[in-house]
Motif scaffolding. Sequence first.
Motif, PDB file in Angstrom:
ATOM      1  N   ASP A  53      31.079  53.817  39.468  1.00  0.00           N
ATOM      2  CA  ASP A  53      31.523  52.608  40.195  1.00  0.00           C
ATOM      3  C   ASP A  53      32.756  52.000  39.522  1.00  0.00           C
ATOM      4  OD1 ASP A  53      29.284  53.109  41.659  1.00  0.00           O
ATOM      5  OD2 ASP A  53      28.156  51.345  40.972  1.00  0.00           O
ATOM      6  N   ILE A  54      33.724  52.830  39.263  1.00  0.00           N
ATOM      7  CA  ILE A  54      34.890  52.414  38.488  1.00  0.00           C
ATOM      8  C   ILE A  54      35.916  51.738  39.397  1.00  0.00           C
ATOM      9  CG2 ILE A  54      36.759  53.255  37.001  1.00  0.00           C
ATOM     10  CD1 ILE A  54      34.835  55.731  36.490  1.00  0.00           C
ATOM     11  N   ARG A  55      36.306  50.517  39.041  1.00  0.00           N
ATOM     12  CA  ARG A  55      37.315  49.788  39.809  1.00  0.00           C
ATOM     13  C   ARG A  55      38.360  49.214  38.866  1.00  0.00           C
ATOM     14  NH1 ARG A  55      34.620  44.936  41.554  1.00  0.00           N
ATOM     15  NH2 ARG A  55      33.088  45.436  39.926  1.00  0.00           N
ATOM     16  N   CYS A  56      39.590  49.246  39.303  1.00  0.00           N
ATOM     17  CA  CYS A  56      40.619  48.488  38.590  1.00  0.00           C
ATOM     18  C   CYS A  56      40.750  47.167  39.333  1.00  0.00           C
ATOM     19  CB  CYS A  56      41.953  49.234  38.594  1.00  0.00           C
ATOM     20  SG  CYS A  56      43.263  48.250  37.855  1.00  0.00           S
ATOM     21  N   VAL A  57      40.443  46.041  38.680  1.00  0.00           N
ATOM     22  CA  VAL A  57      40.394  44.765  39.398  1.00  0.00           C
ATOM     23  C   VAL A  57      41.621  43.905  39.130  1.00  0.00           C
ATOM     24  CG1 VAL A  57      37.877  44.799  39.415  1.00  0.00           C
ATOM     25  CG2 VAL A  57      39.095  43.555  37.589  1.00  0.00           C
ATOM     26  N   ASP A  58      42.437  44.307  38.154  1.00  0.00           N
ATOM     27  CA  ASP A  58      43.618  43.484  37.875  1.00  0.00           C
ATOM     28  C   ASP A  58      44.616  44.285  37.061  1.00  0.00           C
ATOM     29  OD1 ASP A  58      44.903  40.737  37.870  1.00  0.00           O
ATOM     30  OD2 ASP A  58      44.809  41.102  35.705  1.00  0.00           O
ATOM     31  N   VAL A  59      45.884  44.166  37.423  1.00  0.00           N
ATOM     32  CA  VAL A  59      46.956  44.678  36.581  1.00  0.00           C
ATOM     33  C   VAL A  59      47.960  43.553  36.432  1.00  0.00           C
ATOM     34  CG1 VAL A  59      48.802  46.354  36.310  1.00  0.00           C
ATOM     35  CG2 VAL A  59      46.643  47.059  37.352  1.00  0.00           C
ATOM     36  N   ASN A  60      48.351  43.272  35.201  1.00  0.00           N
ATOM     37  CA  ASN A  60      49.124  42.064  34.965  1.00  0.00           C
ATOM     38  C   ASN A  60      50.153  42.299  33.863  1.00  0.00           C
ATOM     39  OD1 ASN A  60      49.250  39.339  33.226  1.00  0.00           O
ATOM     40  ND2 ASN A  60      49.007  38.894  35.410  1.00  0.00           N
ATOM     41  N   ILE A  61      51.381  41.919  34.184  1.00  0.00           N
ATOM     42  CA  ILE A  61      52.408  41.977  33.143  1.00  0.00           C
ATOM     43  C   ILE A  61      52.375  40.676  32.370  1.00  0.00           C
ATOM     44  CG2 ILE A  61      54.894  42.061  32.720  1.00  0.00           C
ATOM     45  CD1 ILE A  61      55.119  44.003  35.004  1.00  0.00           C
ATOM     46  N   THR A  62      52.117  40.779  31.088  1.00  0.00           N
ATOM     47  CA  THR A  62      51.965  39.573  30.279  1.00  0.00           C
ATOM     48  C   THR A  62      53.281  38.805  30.228  1.00  0.00           C
ATOM     49  OG1 THR A  62      50.411  40.827  28.960  1.00  0.00           O
ATOM     50  CG2 THR A  62      51.146  38.721  28.056  1.00  0.00           C
ATOM     51  N   LEU A  97      36.947  36.935  36.112  1.00  0.00           N
ATOM     52  CA  LEU A  97      35.642  36.428  36.530  1.00  0.00           C
ATOM     53  C   LEU A  97      35.277  36.748  37.981  1.00  0.00           C
ATOM     54  CD1 LEU A  97      33.198  34.915  35.418  1.00  0.00           C
ATOM     55  CD2 LEU A  97      34.210  32.789  36.239  1.00  0.00           C
ATOM     56  N   PRO A  98      36.207  36.614  38.927  1.00  0.00           N
ATOM     57  CA  PRO A  98      35.816  36.837  40.329  1.00  0.00           C
ATOM     58  C   PRO A  98      35.362  38.275  40.613  1.00  0.00           C
ATOM     59  CG  PRO A  98      37.972  35.760  40.162  1.00  0.00           C
ATOM     60  CD  PRO A  98      37.613  36.198  38.801  1.00  0.00           C
ATOM     61  N   HIS A  99      35.670  39.184  39.712  1.00  0.00           N
ATOM     62  CA  HIS A  99      35.451  40.598  40.032  1.00  0.00           C
ATOM     63  C   HIS A  99      34.238  41.196  39.365  1.00  0.00           C
ATOM     64  CE1 HIS A  99      39.321  40.561  41.956  1.00  0.00           C
ATOM     65  NE2 HIS A  99      39.853  40.015  40.872  1.00  0.00           N
ATOM     66  N   ILE A 100      33.579  40.443  38.528  1.00  0.00           N
ATOM     67  CA  ILE A 100      32.477  41.041  37.768  1.00  0.00           C
ATOM     68  C   ILE A 100      31.151  40.512  38.274  1.00  0.00           C
ATOM     69  CG2 ILE A 100      33.956  41.290  35.747  1.00  0.00           C
ATOM     70  CD1 ILE A 100      32.489  38.911  34.499  1.00  0.00           C
ATOM     71  N   SER A 101      30.080  41.158  37.874  1.00  0.00           N
ATOM     72  CA  SER A 101      28.747  40.716  38.284  1.00  0.00           C
ATOM     73  C   SER A 101      28.468  39.334  37.728  1.00  0.00           C
ATOM     74  CB  SER A 101      27.692  41.697  37.755  1.00  0.00           C
ATOM     75  OG  SER A 101      27.909  42.975  38.293  1.00  0.00           O
ATOM     76  N   LEU A 120      43.309  56.294  33.066  1.00  0.00           N
ATOM     77  CA  LEU A 120      42.168  55.568  32.495  1.00  0.00           C
ATOM     78  C   LEU A 120      40.930  55.745  33.377  1.00  0.00           C
ATOM     79  CD1 LEU A 120      41.076  53.685  30.337  1.00  0.00           C
ATOM     80  CD2 LEU A 120      42.126  51.758  31.527  1.00  0.00           C
ATOM     81  N   THR A 121      41.143  55.791  34.679  1.00  0.00           N
ATOM     82  CA  THR A 121      40.029  56.010  35.601  1.00  0.00           C
ATOM     83  C   THR A 121      39.383  57.371  35.341  1.00  0.00           C
ATOM     84  OG1 THR A 121      41.145  54.625  37.225  1.00  0.00           O
ATOM     85  CG2 THR A 121      39.400  56.078  38.048  1.00  0.00           C
ATOM     86  N   VAL A 122      40.208  58.396  35.142  1.00  0.00           N
ATOM     87  CA  VAL A 122      39.659  59.723  34.816  1.00  0.00           C
ATOM     88  C   VAL A 122      38.862  59.654  33.510  1.00  0.00           C
ATOM     89  CG1 VAL A 122      40.284  62.078  34.119  1.00  0.00           C
ATOM     90  CG2 VAL A 122      41.453  60.985  36.050  1.00  0.00           C
ATOM     91  N   TRP A 123      39.411  58.972  32.521  1.00  0.00           N
ATOM     92  CA  TRP A 123      38.726  58.877  31.225  1.00  0.00           C
ATOM     93  C   TRP A 123      37.346  58.229  31.372  1.00  0.00           C
ATOM     94  CZ3 TRP A 123      42.731  56.907  27.044  1.00  0.00           C
ATOM     95  CH2 TRP A 123      43.825  57.791  27.003  1.00  0.00           C
ATOM     96  N   LEU A 124      37.295  57.155  32.149  1.00  0.00           N
ATOM     97  CA  LEU A 124      36.014  56.458  32.326  1.00  0.00           C
ATOM     98  C   LEU A 124      35.003  57.371  33.016  1.00  0.00           C
ATOM     99  CD1 LEU A 124      37.388  52.930  33.230  1.00  0.00           C
ATOM    100  CD2 LEU A 124      35.928  53.458  31.267  1.00  0.00           C
ATOM    101  N   ARG A 149      48.790  44.927  31.332  1.00  0.00           N
ATOM    102  CA  ARG A 149      47.363  45.053  31.014  1.00  0.00           C
ATOM    103  C   ARG A 149      46.571  45.223  32.295  1.00  0.00           C
ATOM    104  NH1 ARG A 149      45.989  42.852  25.766  1.00  0.00           N
ATOM    105  NH2 ARG A 149      47.957  42.569  24.649  1.00  0.00           N
ATOM    106  N   ALA A 150      45.623  46.161  32.244  1.00  0.00           N
ATOM    107  CA  ALA A 150      44.741  46.374  33.394  1.00  0.00           C
ATOM    108  C   ALA A 150      43.321  46.000  33.013  1.00  0.00           C
ATOM    109  CB  ALA A 150      44.783  47.826  33.840  1.00  0.00           C
ATOM    110  N   VAL A 151      42.572  45.511  33.983  1.00  0.00           N
ATOM    111  CA  VAL A 151      41.146  45.235  33.799  1.00  0.00           C
ATOM    112  C   VAL A 151      40.370  46.211  34.663  1.00  0.00           C
ATOM    113  CG1 VAL A 151      39.297  43.546  34.037  1.00  0.00           C
ATOM    114  CG2 VAL A 151      41.599  42.798  33.348  1.00  0.00           C
TER     115      VAL A 151
END
Lengths: 345, 345, 345, 345
Positions: B291-300, B127-131, B280-284, B337-339
């Motif tokens: 305006d591609i940003r990775c805002v979170d990477v998290n090991i579940t 939530l903190p990272h999105i519009s 994944l950034t290249v793919w996007l 998992r990355a967001v």
Amino acid sequence: MTSIVRSEQALYQTLFALAQHYPIAYEWLKRLPDWLTAVKNKDRYAHAPFYQSVVDKLPPIAPTAVYLDEACVRAEVAFDDSEYRRSRALLANLMPWRKGGFIIGRDDRTIHIDTEWRSDLKWERVLPHISDLTGRRVLDVGGGSGYHGFRMVGAGASTVVVIDPSCLFYHQFMAIRHFLGELGNRFGQSPIHFIPVGLEELPQDTRQAGLFHTVFCMGVLYHRASPFECLAQLKAQLAHGGELVLETLVVAGDENTVLVPQDRYAMMNNVYFLPSVAALTVWLKKAGFVDIRCVDVNITTTDEQRATDWMTYHSLGDFLDSDDNSKTVEGYPRPMRAVMVCKRP
Amino acid sequence: MTSIVRSEQALYQTLFALAQHYPIAYEWLKRLPDWLTAVKNKDRYAHAPFYQSVVDKLPPIAPTAVYLDEACVRAEVAFDDSEYRRSRALLANLMPWRKGGFIIGRDDRTIHIDTEWRSDLKWERVLPHISDLTGRRVLDVGGGSGYHGFRMVGAGASTVVVIDPSCLFYHQFMAIRHFLGELGNRFGQSPIHFIPVGLEELPQDTRQAGLFHTVFCMGVLYHRASPFECLAQLKAQLAHGGELVLETLVVAGDENTVLVPQDRYAMMNNVYFLPSVAALTVWLKKAGFVDIRCVDVNITTTDEQRATDWMTYHSLGDFLDSDDNSKTVEGYPRPMRAVMVCKRP
Amino acid sequence: MTSIVRSEQALYQTLFALAQHYPIAYEWLKRLPDWLTAVKNKDRYAHAPFYQSVVDKLPPIAPTAVYLDEACVRAEVAFDDSEYRRSRALLANLMPWRKGGFIIGRDDRTIHIDTEWRSDLKWERVLPHISDLTGRRVLDVGGGSGYHGFRMVGAGASTVVVIDPSCLFYHQFMAIRHFLGELGNRFGQSPIHFIPVGLEELPQDTRQAGLFHTVFCMGVLYHRASPFECLAQLKAQLAHGGELVLETLVVAGDENTVLVPQDRYAMMNNVYFLPSVAALTVWLKKAGFVDIRCVDVNITTTDEQRATDWMTYHSLGDFLDSDDNSKTVEGYPRPMRAVMVCKRP
Amino acid sequence: MTSIVRSEQALYQTLFALAQHYPIAYEWLKRLPDWLTAVKNKDRYAHAPFYQSVVDKLPPIAPTAVYLDEACVRAEVAFDDSEYRRSRALLANLMPWRKGGFIIGRDDRTIHIDTEWRSDLKWERVLPHISDLTGRRVLDVGGGSGYHGFRMVGAGASTVVVIDPSCLFYHQFMAIRHFLGELGNRFGQSPIHFIPVGLEELPQDTRQAGLFHTVFCMGVLYHRASPFECLAQLKAQLAHGGELVLETLVVAGDENTVLVPQDRYAMMNNVYFLPSVAALTVWLKKAGFVDIRCVDVNITTTDEQRATDWMTYHSLGDFLDSDDNSKTVEGYPRPMRAVMVCKRP
């Protein structure tokens, strides 16, 4: 009856004969009219009428001999001078010629279509590693002018179907086919056919096996946004136990290495996945293939791919970094191609 | 009128209102009857009649308060004892519950649906990272029981459409929706809808922009054989300038690192591409996002995903190698998992 | 929200409510977007944008009273002078008006749309002979401006659906509907709807009964090249036990008498079969109807059909032979119309 | 290759050759696989495998002579005794035989298929009145066993296409065709083909003329619920200037006389419109035909239509009122047939 009409009629006969034993061939027959008329549709292909007129104007001469097992596909034709000049000019109208080469004529009236690719080099690298083609039905996906298809006939295939959605390649095939004469197989039918269609449009029926004993797919996979859909489509065209010969661009690396160029690669648009051989092997397993082998890895050189009189655009030399020819102009590793051979269980 | 019928009617009204301004919504309206009847088709979904009867039997009580901005989506409902016991039993019939949690009731008659995932943790990371969602139309692709969808309403979205092809999740959503009461937005319409359909079936029209200001796609991409088709479909649902929030499994590595598990991954079938964040950034970019940003990477962790009374099957703990929990049982890196957040230009 | 949008929304709600009990209504819902957008398509209907703008410009005044059981459908509206003049001019833009009449306004600010047909005369001849419409769902096929549809509401029908493929009639209906205000039935929904579509496009399912208790089809059958297909389509729209009210042109004669005009009839194109009442009775039996009665036979007079200020083209007087008005200008018997009433078993 | 496969292959070749000049033939080619496989589908036609096995078991003997211009279609075949007995028994398995007759064999080993109809009588009445068939492409709609089609070839037609949706008639045709041998026209192709399909399924394109110079439609129109659609479909199959030969049941009377039997007619189901010749003439004009002539009116007698050893069911004698044979058992006028000849402009 023109060469093109004769070719199309032979295709109908071949598919009809197959349909007696393999009902999926009826699905090909249903779609065939649309495939054949699409390639003549000038709204879709502005040059179609011109290309067709080129083929129709070729002089109606039967070859004195045909050679499908030499480096160049060759038709020995006894041109008179006027026929020679005309044929040469007409064939030049179908430039650029990419896959070949071809030799039409005899003595000092010989036309050598020196294509961008010396496709015989790839063929020589592949042929020793695949199942003997004698008596097999073969599909060549993205087969361009049909050069490899002719070589497959030369290697004994009973029926070869070349598919490629390009209107130009279709007419290049028809021009070469024109000079090759009857070529009849043991059933009196032409052993080679060209259908101007893409792999994804071919009939598939998960409840029926495919029509082909061997499927070639060379230089196609890296242009597909979805490699797994492509592999599934190739598998669907194979009979059980049939063999896939897959050639595609690869990169060095381990099972987890896959290059996806962000934009162009070696000045080509629409390039998606370039896996390592190890990664590609995993993909083929995942897609359900077995007996997977990598039989060749080759860095494309300017001996094999280069501009010629018959393809005057930019070729490999121009796609490489002029300061460091181990890289493309975009800075990626220079083109390297692997040939994988595997089977549908 | 049952809760389900009321929900469906609200969906018709919402789409009809949209169609006055965005003709693509008519395409949704055309398909809506098939979508809604498919999920009730017992030949397709053997449990559909049972699930529906569960929802229909929930006691018709309006909540005294509703909270969509807490860790659990919560409806304060003044159950009597019989209603409480019955509701608890009925909701248990819709197990397994994966995404949540949910709290229905009050005081000592409170049902806490403690789901496999503590989905609030992911939401707090995103939530903190999105519009700001205030006043936006939002699509949640693969939204499960709708937990995140409810949180989007809590965060101000004017209209949320959750899609998921699961018949069970559809009825879980309807059961929760039942207890949330009116929820009317400023137009008196329900702000949240569930359509039991997959992303690939949604209307797309390359000549029109999509309907949504924000599209969430969390936990879906790695299940798709063709990630580029998936990205194109997501893009098509976005208005120009709209925002994609994409969460997927990733691996460590550089631009050329992509893991494709040969068979299962963490005991899941149908897992295809796990790229690195760089890949994944290249793919996007390749798919046309900016305006591609990775805002979170998290090991579940097993704090976030674990078996509970409401999901008693195997969960994360069982999917990891018991000797080395940095790996899955198949020997791959454990789920990370990355967001990614990016925009359609 | 404009009158047209409000009408369309009410139609969605009505069909959605029906679909809960009669799945065939989902088929109507699927087609509704195409039906509604077709009538607004200016490539198909050059005048559509103009007609729509006419309706949109009508002054937004609620009626003080509405009368649907008088000879003219009447909305008592308290126009000011400007509104009166504007409304009158706008309604004149929707000429020619064929079926009516309609009265909008009050006192000396009353607009009397004096239509070509005094449709009340036909209604008075039909109504005494048909089943009481109270509480019935009714379909009016080829219902023109909706005059008879409004009278059906006045006679107690719970839901009336008027269909007619004419873009002009659709907008005439919407203009009249605009002045009639809420009209809500006991469910608060509008009791009358117009769908711009032909009978042959309505959903049919031989495994399900139709949606309607009564189907009217007046002035349509003789325009159909295939009367038996038309009768089958009408039957398909009826519930079991439902009633068909069929009015069509007939000729004098016995069971074997059927006039098929070679070219035009009374200056109308596309006139096919004009049977005798006896022949039409056989046809209805053959089509599977029962309890067949002829309740009225009427020679159309210039009292009932004539040019007016609101329909200034040629009318009946011009279609008859000036020397012998028992004949049309083509020499056929002058128009005679029969009303048949029968039931679907 | 069986007789049936050879016939189908010849059909493909004929249509393919036509497609080079008439693109509408591609539409036939597209549908041909479905047409040919439908007639072999045992779920649709329970007897199809049996009928096919009957044809496949016919002895493979070439005729010593073929006669297509005698009262019976005749193949002079030098059977030995075993072949004779077997052929006779096999052909009897394809009973009931309605249209013929046929003679297969020679001397005392001659099989005379004495069909219900002596179709030669109709042919003799029709042939003198129609355009010379020499070199024409002909369509025979509802052509049954193909008897008239063979006579058309005998009368000089270059290509005859018989259509009939009956699975039995298809196999009767194939059995007769089997004994007729090559029959090649000047292009070496079979001059006669059978497609198991109804008129309404044939390709139509209002922008292209039809493929045929003459279209026969005998004994079909009165079975069609919509005669005007039938006439339009027949017209669509004709080239400009082409000729329609239409035979149908008629009644005595003037332009306005049309009998529609309420239920059965002469024990036949699905009988719709029986016009007078005068009425039928108007219909043909209305349908856009010109040069309309009635060339024959004939009351069917028991000399022409009767039970035989090859059709042992009830025939004409049983369909007439035993007390008054001017009437059918239902009390309608006894069958009278008219032949109309007209042209597409």
